[in-house]
Design a protein around this motif. Structure first.
Motif, PDB file in Angstrom:
ATOM      1  N   TYR B 562    -115.507 -29.477 -65.154  1.00  0.00           N
ATOM      2  CA  TYR B 562    -115.529 -27.999 -65.354  1.00  0.00           C
ATOM      3  C   TYR B 562    -114.452 -27.203 -64.515  1.00  0.00           C
ATOM      4  CZ  TYR B 562    -116.773 -23.003 -66.082  1.00  0.00           C
ATOM      5  OH  TYR B 562    -116.618 -21.776 -66.337  1.00  0.00           O
ATOM      6  N   GLU B 563    -114.530 -27.607 -63.214  1.00  0.00           N
ATOM      7  CA  GLU B 563    -113.543 -27.152 -62.029  1.00  0.00           C
ATOM      8  C   GLU B 563    -112.080 -27.572 -62.619  1.00  0.00           C
ATOM      9  OE1 GLU B 563    -114.138 -25.472 -59.326  1.00  0.00           O
ATOM     10  OE2 GLU B 563    -116.127 -25.500 -59.561  1.00  0.00           O
ATOM     11  N   ALA B 564    -112.108 -28.802 -63.139  1.00  0.00           N
ATOM     12  CA  ALA B 564    -110.499 -29.397 -63.352  1.00  0.00           C
ATOM     13  C   ALA B 564    -110.166 -28.258 -64.602  1.00  0.00           C
ATOM     14  CB  ALA B 564    -110.753 -30.647 -63.881  1.00  0.00           C
ATOM     15  N   LEU B 565    -110.920 -28.008 -65.543  1.00  0.00           N
ATOM     16  CA  LEU B 565    -110.372 -27.178 -66.782  1.00  0.00           C
ATOM     17  C   LEU B 565    -110.197 -25.748 -66.276  1.00  0.00           C
ATOM     18  CD1 LEU B 565    -110.069 -28.063 -69.881  1.00  0.00           C
ATOM     19  CD2 LEU B 565    -110.888 -29.853 -68.412  1.00  0.00           C
ATOM     20  N   LEU B 566    -110.895 -25.314 -65.502  1.00  0.00           N
ATOM     21  CA  LEU B 566    -110.805 -23.774 -64.822  1.00  0.00           C
ATOM     22  C   LEU B 566    -109.332 -23.783 -64.016  1.00  0.00           C
ATOM     23  CD1 LEU B 566    -112.795 -21.832 -65.397  1.00  0.00           C
ATOM     24  CD2 LEU B 566    -113.680 -22.317 -62.950  1.00  0.00           C
ATOM     25  N   ALA B 567    -109.188 -24.827 -63.502  1.00  0.00           N
ATOM     26  CA  ALA B 567    -107.874 -24.861 -62.719  1.00  0.00           C
ATOM     27  C   ALA B 567    -106.873 -25.118 -63.927  1.00  0.00           C
ATOM     28  CB  ALA B 567    -107.886 -25.999 -61.716  1.00  0.00           C
ATOM     29  N   LEU B 568    -106.769 -25.953 -64.607  1.00  0.00           N
ATOM     30  CA  LEU B 568    -105.656 -26.282 -65.300  1.00  0.00           C
ATOM     31  C   LEU B 568    -105.516 -25.614 -66.599  1.00  0.00           C
ATOM     32  CD1 LEU B 568    -106.052 -30.229 -64.978  1.00  0.00           C
ATOM     33  CD2 LEU B 568    -104.483 -28.710 -63.556  1.00  0.00           C
ATOM     34  N   ASP B 569    -106.523 -24.778 -67.140  1.00  0.00           N
ATOM     35  CA  ASP B 569    -106.265 -24.174 -68.309  1.00  0.00           C
ATOM     36  C   ASP B 569    -107.425 -23.108 -68.475  1.00  0.00           C
ATOM     37  OD1 ASP B 569    -105.955 -22.924 -70.753  1.00  0.00           O
ATOM     38  OD2 ASP B 569    -106.300 -24.760 -72.048  1.00  0.00           O
ATOM     39  N   SER B 570    -107.470 -21.987 -67.290  1.00  0.00           N
ATOM     40  CA  SER B 570    -108.657 -21.394 -67.369  1.00  0.00           C
ATOM     41  C   SER B 570    -108.891 -20.594 -68.672  1.00  0.00           C
ATOM     42  CB  SER B 570    -108.202 -20.505 -66.242  1.00  0.00           C
ATOM     43  OG  SER B 570    -107.135 -19.792 -66.514  1.00  0.00           O
ATOM     44  N   GLN B 571    -107.778 -20.219 -69.394  1.00  0.00           N
ATOM     45  CA  GLN B 571    -108.130 -19.356 -70.557  1.00  0.00           C
ATOM     46  C   GLN B 571    -109.144 -19.846 -71.632  1.00  0.00           C
ATOM     47  OE1 GLN B 571    -104.226 -18.130 -72.306  1.00  0.00           O
ATOM     48  NE2 GLN B 571    -105.093 -16.536 -73.328  1.00  0.00           N
ATOM     49  N   THR B 572    -108.762 -21.293 -72.194  1.00  0.00           N
ATOM     50  CA  THR B 572    -109.617 -21.963 -73.074  1.00  0.00           C
ATOM     51  C   THR B 572    -110.790 -22.005 -72.521  1.00  0.00           C
ATOM     52  OG1 THR B 572    -107.607 -23.079 -73.426  1.00  0.00           O
ATOM     53  CG2 THR B 572    -109.529 -23.763 -74.379  1.00  0.00           C
ATOM     54  N   THR B 573    -110.959 -22.410 -71.055  1.00  0.00           N
ATOM     55  CA  THR B 573    -112.408 -22.782 -70.309  1.00  0.00           C
ATOM     56  C   THR B 573    -113.250 -21.806 -70.530  1.00  0.00           C
ATOM     57  OG1 THR B 573    -110.910 -24.152 -69.084  1.00  0.00           O
ATOM     58  CG2 THR B 573    -113.238 -24.170 -68.647  1.00  0.00           C
TER      59      THR B 573
END
Lengths: 591, 591
Positions: B562-573
């Motif tokens: 979840y942290e990874a997605l937040l950092a790399l593509d916060s919009q979608t996440t």
């Protein structure tokens, strides 16, 4: 039907979109690779213990076979150093170098290697290549490089030396030193210096003159062919062959004739281990090069189809007077950098070598062995990477041990023994490592439903229920270890009435582990303890349901360790849950 | 110092608390085991191709050695069927049965087996026994039982048959059938019927007469010694030896003399594979029996010390005219049931056999081979469990294949080949299985921070970030598979800019997998994609920190996916997180 055909003949795919632009790029790449391949193919044939022309033959039909069947667009197939060394190691002890029987056996070896690769494709046995772990392959290539370089020094010195291991070769070189042939040594060392300078300096120098880095890099690859031509000119001009400089001599003109290798069953059985190793090493090397190059352009290779293509290439080599071939690292990179677009570049390279065989072989009469040896030495020394050993040691002693065993085996005993020692040690160490998985006694983290290792966290244990977590799949390498460990725990917790095995990390329970679980359950029973399981994964549970274990072991399977404790010792569990959460100072222990 | 000594001499431990009560129980158990061991030791020596007295010799000093060094309180060591068969299989092709050279080689084999077991103890190589998975051992024992039974039929028929495989033996039996020796056949079949009845009926019949089940069960174990005595009486009374009934003949009287076996280096090398297999099989069998019996009384055995004890027992056998020995299943169970308290019961059994050798050997002169063969047949047929094959098949086809290969190998080719085939196939199938781990593309479960397989759950995927979960440790069997799989995914997701490898199930990354990760990272780079890791376990992270991988790969290591997605593509996440939680109908997908 067409789709299946296309899968096995990838050329139908790329052939459809073939156009002039691709043809121009493929032709340029093929020209450069041809110029690089001529000296290499002659040299590697010599390394394999064959007439130099066999190297040219092995660079025609095999390349066309790969063009038809291969999935890599840039892999350059043909004779390579390591496989040539393995060929010499397999045949050297059986036949005299240069004899017809030796050449026939080389054809047979290529045929067998091809058949093995095809069989691996049909039986989907490509995974066998996994036996050759990275440390083993890396150690094997470095040690082979050293062994090849030492073996070629005799050609530089102009003396004759026999022997297989590095020690024998070095001893022979020292004994033969007084007989060094000065004209040969002059040619050899001059070639070595020239080739090293071309490799290390020419690119930078050309860039200094304003040339594009890529073009400059590519031009350095034709250094060996220049060395070849200069050496031929020198030998011819100064009549050096008469002074005793060994030269290639008469090279037959014309394309190779097609024929079947001699199919001698006794010899086939004798060569089988070598053929298997040659196939595996060739496949691993080839696929890793192809994979690396394909990724650069977001293309894909299909490993199983690569088995077909390399198998076809080796069979083609066997039918046309060659010897075992595979995808080579250096030439593939040059092919890629020079802009090859499709495997057709390989077929064009084959055409280039075909023209060479048809028209230019008389040129090679005065080609000295020393310059071929220099070509080999410069090529293989770039494969030697001794720092890999220390790097691997820092990361994993077991992997470094496997690498060192491979290297020592190759250098001190022989190439086949070395690779077998490395693989054997890898398997042993792997089994040793997985035979003792991490097994922790766990307890409840106060104020939570989580269970953690009692040695690392301040947790609450139930006096009646022993909770044990296994951090590994349960299969034969560790089945008995689990039995021993639980027998041990049984002695340490004499008051336990239940033992709950927590299985979140168990991806598989094989038949050995199932027997062990049955034995553990029965032994616990006789000691008055009931076995239970918790947190068993879906697929593992599906499999257990196919046996009568779940009915007979008498225990329950709980969704979570917390549920298990709640059912088996609700008093302790609820008490632990109700305790206030850890305070600030011990928060670190509560994660 | 004393503690270290006690660890290697467990007898010092239990000897301290030895008392009269234990002595009485040990003596009773020893008496019963002695009566059981006399016919078995004579019979197994015959099975091993040796003079019957060798079986008695192998039942004296080896038992005393185990008493000194063993950690199991109830294991009964001595000649056993499977190891005797393996001894015959190793020596039969090299020497004539009954020759002095054969007997000498049997001593050497015992010595080597002892040395190998001791070496395994010192080098902590007990884990090597894990190579023999449960299915392989089970198949090996069943097939050996069948092979032994077939091999003994010649003694029942009174004909001579040579051959090693089941097919050869059966063919010999059929050819020899017309020469059946009637008096021998009568003794043989009578013995067989008597022994089968004793085994299957006597216990129940005695219980019917009011005897305690345990006593009744124990009494059935002395059936063979009764058969022996009856047969000797019959042969002596009716002068049957003169009619051609083969009898044991002169058995030397007195204790064995001590001597070193012949140490012939060439023979040692020739016998090495057999010695290794005998050691491993003997150790596995012995430890599993000892483990089972120890658990019943909440006692513990120490596998490494068992290597020492079995090694000592075999060396004792080699020095005193015996042959390879190990812990036997049937006699150990009898010893346990009869109430043995300490390993001293073994020493007392040795004393019983010692008395037999000193005083009763003349009795065995008229003992017919047929009755010994009947003893063997009844004993080994109880080891045959063909239903194990179907049970294993239901659970795991791969394990069943390994079992079947072992059985076919033992029956059709030979014991050593069989076991090697089984182990080889186990390793191959194991490698095949772990070479293709479960690798799933995952997406975010709407309304949660959880990530699940896109093929099983309705999840949200980021268009820019590809999330991939690996459910297996990363090591050489699957390193290249990961490379291939990621290359494949790269083609399927042409718009990905980041690839996050989610590693909660990765317990290990070995050097091969590290190289693969480096290759994957480099290939992704050239394709414009950045690799990242998430949920890496502590020990794996510690190891990665020892390399330069983390500095060079250019990506980040995230605590959670979840942290990874937040950092790399916060919009979608965030969008996915904010979506309302799944409603009732799809709750099943949200777990």
């Amino acid at each position: 039907m067409m789709q299946r055909l296309a899968r096995h003949l990838p050329c139908l795919e790329w052939g459809k979109q073939y156009n002039k632009a691709a043809a121009a790029k493929d032709s340029l790449a093929a020209l450069i690779v041809t110029l690089m391949l001529i000296p290499q193919s002659l040299a590697y044939a010599m390394l394999a213990g064959l007439q130099p022309v066999a190297g040219l033959y092995a660079s025609i039909l095999p390349l066309i076979a790969y063009t038809l069947f291969g999935t890599s667009r840039t892999l350059a197939v043909g004779p390579v150093a390591v496989v040539s060394l393995m060929t010499a190691a397999a045949l050297g002890p059986l036949f005299a170098y240069g004899s017809a029987a030796y050449a026939g056996a080389a054809l047979l070896l290529a045929m067998m290697s091809g058949a093995i690769l095809l069989a691996m494709a049909v039986l989907r046995l490509g995974f066998l290549a996994n036996f050759l772990s990275h440390p083993v392959i890396s150690g094997f290539i470095s040690a082979s490089g050293i062994l090849i370089a030492i073996g070629q020094l005799k050609h530089i010195l102009g003396i004759s030396v026999t022997g297989e291991s590095a020690a024998q070769l070095l001893q022979g070189l020292i004994q033969g030193l007084p007989e060094t042939h000065m004209p040969t040594l002059t040619i050899g060392t001059t070639s070595l210096v020239f080739l090293f300078l071309v490799r290390s300096r020419l690119g930078r120098w050309l860039q200094g003159l304003g040339m594009a880095p890529r073009t400059a890099g590519t031009l350095t690859k034709v250094g060996p062919v220049v060395a070849l031509l200069l050496a031929i000119a020198a030998v011819s001009g100064f009549q050096l062959a008469a002074t005793g400089v060994r030269v290639v001599g008469e090279v037959p003109k014309g394309l190779p004739s097609l024929s079947l290798p001699p199919l001698d069953l006794a010899l086939i059985i004798q060569l089988l281990p070598a053929a298997v190793l040659i196939s595996l090493v060739g496949f691993v090397e080839s696929v890793s090069v192809a994979q690396t190059l394909a990724a650069k352009r977001r293309e894909r290779i299909e490993p199983n189809q690569e088995l077909v293509a390399l198998g076809g290439a080796n069979i083609a080599a066997a039918l046309s007077g060659g010897f075992p071939v595979t995808g080579g690292f250096a030439r593939s990179v040059v092919n890629f950098d020079a802009g090859a677009q499709t495997p057709l570049a390989g077929a064009l390279t084959a055409a280039g070598i075909g023209l060479t065989v048809l028209f230019f072989t008389p040129l090679f009469h005065n080609l000295p062995h020393a310059v071929l040896a220099a070509t080999i030495i410069v090529a293989v020394l770039s494969l030697v990477d001794l720092t890999a050993l220390t790097r691997t040691w820092r990361y994993s002693r077991q992997d470094a041990a496997a690498m060192a065993a491979t290297m020592l085996g190759v250098l001190l005993i022989g190439v086949e023994t070395g690779i077998i020692m490395g693989v054997g040690l890898s398997l042993l160490l792997f089994l040793w490592r997985t035979s003792q998985p991490h097994i922790a006694v766990v307890g409840q983290l106060p104020g939570s439903e989580h269970f953690r290792n009692i040695e690392r966290f301040a947790v609450v244990q139930s006096p009646r229920v022993l909770s044990v977590r296994v951090d590994e799949s349960l299969y034969f390498p560790n089945a008995r270890f689990l039995e021993d460990r639980i027998a041990e725990l049984l002695g340490q917790y004499p008051h336990a009435e239940h033992l709950v095995l927590m299985c979140p990390g168990v991806n598989l329970i094989d038949a050995s582990a199932l027997e062990s679980l049955e034995a553990i359950s029965a032994r616990l029973h006789t000691a008055g303890v009931q076995l239970h399981l918790s947190e068993v994964k879906g697929p593992v549970m599906d499999r257990l349901r196919r046996t009568d274990f779940l009915e007979h072991f008498g225990g329950q399977v709980f969704i979570s360790q917390y549920e298990a404790l709640l059912a088996l010792d609700s008093q302790t569990t609820r008490h632990a849950l109700e305790r206030q959460r850890c305070n600030g100072t011990s928060m670190g222990d509560c994660k």
